[in-house]
Design a protein around this motif. Structure first.
Motif, PDB file in Angstrom:
ATOM      1  N   ASP A  93     -48.955   5.184 119.913  1.00 18.12           N
ATOM      2  CA  ASP A  93     -47.287   4.908 120.205  1.00 18.12           C
ATOM      3  C   ASP A  93     -47.120   5.994 119.316  1.00 18.12           C
ATOM      4  OD1 ASP A  93     -48.224   4.101 122.724  1.00 18.12           O
ATOM      5  OD2 ASP A  93     -46.721   1.873 121.462  1.00 18.12           O
ATOM      6  N   LEU A  94     -47.149   6.100 118.250  1.00 19.05           N
ATOM      7  CA  LEU A  94     -46.329   6.834 117.193  1.00 19.05           C
ATOM      8  C   LEU A  94     -46.856   8.559 117.144  1.00 19.05           C
ATOM      9  CD1 LEU A  94     -45.781   4.038 114.495  1.00 19.05           C
ATOM     10  CD2 LEU A  94     -43.997   4.837 115.841  1.00 19.05           C
ATOM     11  N   SER A  95     -47.647   8.412 117.766  1.00 17.56           N
ATOM     12  CA  SER A  95     -48.176   9.449 117.747  1.00 17.56           C
ATOM     13  C   SER A  95     -47.874  10.165 118.951  1.00 17.56           C
ATOM     14  CB  SER A  95     -49.706   9.487 117.790  1.00 17.56           C
ATOM     15  OG  SER A  95     -50.512  10.688 117.314  1.00 17.56           O
ATOM     16  N   ASP A  96     -47.787   9.687 120.051  1.00 10.76           N
ATOM     17  CA  ASP A  96     -46.903  10.073 120.838  1.00 10.76           C
ATOM     18  C   ASP A  96     -45.515  11.038 120.860  1.00 10.76           C
ATOM     19  OD1 ASP A  96     -49.352  10.074 122.154  1.00 10.76           O
ATOM     20  OD2 ASP A  96     -48.982   8.271 123.643  1.00 10.76           O
ATOM     21  N   ARG A  97     -45.215   9.831 120.261  1.00  7.10           N
ATOM     22  CA  ARG A  97     -43.023   9.847 119.575  1.00  7.10           C
ATOM     23  C   ARG A  97     -43.655  11.283 119.199  1.00  7.10           C
ATOM     24  NH1 ARG A  97     -40.771   4.253 117.820  1.00  7.10           N
ATOM     25  NH2 ARG A  97     -39.508   5.912 117.501  1.00  7.10           N
ATOM     26  N   LEU A  98     -44.093  11.145 117.740  1.00 15.03           N
ATOM     27  CA  LEU A  98     -44.445  12.191 117.193  1.00 15.03           C
ATOM     28  C   LEU A  98     -44.337  13.602 117.659  1.00 15.03           C
ATOM     29  CD1 LEU A  98     -43.581  13.371 114.075  1.00 15.03           C
ATOM     30  CD2 LEU A  98     -45.729  13.011 114.072  1.00 15.03           C
ATOM     31  N   SER A  99     -45.287  13.724 118.616  1.00 18.06           N
ATOM     32  CA  SER A  99     -45.719  15.346 119.489  1.00 18.06           C
ATOM     33  C   SER A  99     -44.764  15.178 120.297  1.00 18.06           C
ATOM     34  CB  SER A  99     -46.857  14.537 120.335  1.00 18.06           C
ATOM     35  OG  SER A  99     -47.511  14.498 119.319  1.00 18.06           O
ATOM     36  N   GLN A 100     -43.742  14.465 120.500  1.00 19.76           N
ATOM     37  CA  GLN A 100     -42.369  14.755 121.876  1.00 19.76           C
ATOM     38  C   GLN A 100     -41.142  15.257 121.224  1.00 19.76           C
ATOM     39  OE1 GLN A 100     -42.081  10.688 124.018  1.00 19.76           O
ATOM     40  NE2 GLN A 100     -43.197  11.392 125.359  1.00 19.76           N
ATOM     41  N   SER A 104     -39.590  25.011 115.684  1.00 21.98           N
ATOM     42  CA  SER A 104     -40.593  24.876 114.231  1.00 21.98           C
ATOM     43  C   SER A 104     -40.331  25.804 112.946  1.00 21.98           C
ATOM     44  CB  SER A 104     -41.827  25.635 115.507  1.00 21.98           C
ATOM     45  OG  SER A 104     -42.232  26.984 115.300  1.00 21.98           O
ATOM     46  N   ASP A 105     -38.839  26.610 113.068  1.00 21.25           N
ATOM     47  CA  ASP A 105     -38.763  26.426 111.867  1.00 21.25           C
ATOM     48  C   ASP A 105     -37.767  26.216 111.411  1.00 21.25           C
ATOM     49  OD1 ASP A 105     -40.767  28.791 111.617  1.00 21.25           O
ATOM     50  OD2 ASP A 105     -39.448  30.040 113.355  1.00 21.25           O
ATOM     51  N   SER A 106     -37.057  25.470 112.051  1.00 23.53           N
ATOM     52  CA  SER A 106     -35.996  24.406 111.165  1.00 23.53           C
ATOM     53  C   SER A 106     -36.241  23.741 110.009  1.00 23.53           C
ATOM     54  CB  SER A 106     -35.448  23.432 112.967  1.00 23.53           C
ATOM     55  OG  SER A 106     -36.171  22.600 113.088  1.00 23.53           O
ATOM     56  N   ALA A 107     -35.058  23.176 109.715  1.00 24.79           N
ATOM     57  CA  ALA A 107     -35.231  22.062 108.462  1.00 24.79           C
ATOM     58  C   ALA A 107     -35.652  20.880 109.160  1.00 24.79           C
ATOM     59  CB  ALA A 107     -33.290  21.571 108.470  1.00 24.79           C
ATOM     60  N   GLU A 108     -35.335  19.961 110.511  1.00 22.71           N
ATOM     61  CA  GLU A 108     -36.051  19.454 110.780  1.00 22.71           C
ATOM     62  C   GLU A 108     -37.614  18.954 110.630  1.00 22.71           C
ATOM     63  OE1 GLU A 108     -33.604  20.523 112.321  1.00 22.71           O
ATOM     64  OE2 GLU A 108     -32.229  19.227 112.532  1.00 22.71           O
ATOM     65  N   ALA A 109     -37.769  20.136 110.925  1.00 24.80           N
ATOM     66  CA  ALA A 109     -39.305  20.341 111.030  1.00 24.80           C
ATOM     67  C   ALA A 109     -40.230  20.076 109.959  1.00 24.80           C
ATOM     68  CB  ALA A 109     -40.101  21.627 111.947  1.00 24.80           C
ATOM     69  N   ALA A 110     -39.748  20.971 109.616  1.00 29.83           N
ATOM     70  CA  ALA A 110     -39.764  20.922 107.701  1.00 29.83           C
ATOM     71  C   ALA A 110     -40.362  19.775 107.096  1.00 29.83           C
ATOM     72  CB  ALA A 110     -38.956  22.091 106.500  1.00 29.83           C
ATOM     73  N   ILE A 111     -38.822  18.696 107.132  1.00 28.14           N
ATOM     74  CA  ILE A 111     -38.176  17.299 106.732  1.00 28.14           C
ATOM     75  C   ILE A 111     -40.439  16.491 107.596  1.00 28.14           C
ATOM     76  CG2 ILE A 111     -37.715  15.662 106.702  1.00 28.14           C
ATOM     77  CD1 ILE A 111     -34.898  17.345 107.166  1.00 28.14           C
ATOM     78  N   ILE A 112     -40.055  16.838 108.831  1.00 23.22           N
ATOM     79  CA  ILE A 112     -41.305  16.235 109.314  1.00 23.22           C
ATOM     80  C   ILE A 112     -42.933  16.481 108.870  1.00 23.22           C
ATOM     81  CG2 ILE A 112     -42.723  16.122 111.717  1.00 23.22           C
ATOM     82  CD1 ILE A 112     -39.398  16.273 112.911  1.00 23.22           C
ATOM     83  N   ARG A 113     -43.035  18.148 108.529  1.00 25.90           N
ATOM     84  CA  ARG A 113     -44.291  18.341 108.023  1.00 25.90           C
ATOM     85  C   ARG A 113     -44.457  17.908 106.267  1.00 25.90           C
ATOM     86  NH1 ARG A 113     -41.953  23.416 110.646  1.00 25.90           N
ATOM     87  NH2 ARG A 113     -41.565  23.692 108.780  1.00 25.90           N
TER      88      ARG A 113
END
Length: 96
Positions: free
Chosen positions: A68-75, A82-91
């Motif tokens: 479930d968490l994997s699905d939520r992360l994918s969504q 992909s170049d945003s600050a949020e994407a960098a934090i998640i990575r």
């Protein structure tokens, strides 16, 4: 010949790899301490079969939670740039 006798006479290497009753009791006790459903019960005596059954249920639930968490992360990743600050934090969190 019973299966127990046949196992006992099956060789010394098999005998040395056998687990003792005391070891089984110890392992079941350790599992019991790891399981929230059983650890929080008032009764200290829980059958080994109940501990093993609850262990299987707990592992199934953990696997479901991971999926479930994997699905939520994918969504979430699909909705952000992909170049945003949020994407960098998640990575960075994923790489830890």
């Amino acid at each position: 010949m019973s299966s127990r006798r046949s196992r006992q006479s099956s060789g010394s290497s098999a005998a040395s790899s056998r687990i003792s009753d005391d070891q089984i009791i110890s392992l079941v006790s350790r599992l019991q301490q790891l399981l929230p459903e059983i650890r929080n019960t008032r009764s200290s005596k829980v059958s080994a079969s109940k501990v093993l059954q609850e262990t299987c249920n707990y592992i199934r639930n953990l696997n479901k939670e991971v999926d479930d968490l994997s699905d939520r992360l994918s969504q979430l990743l699909a909705t952000i740039d992909s170049d945003s600050a949020e994407a960098a934090i998640i990575r960075s969190l994923i790489m830890q």
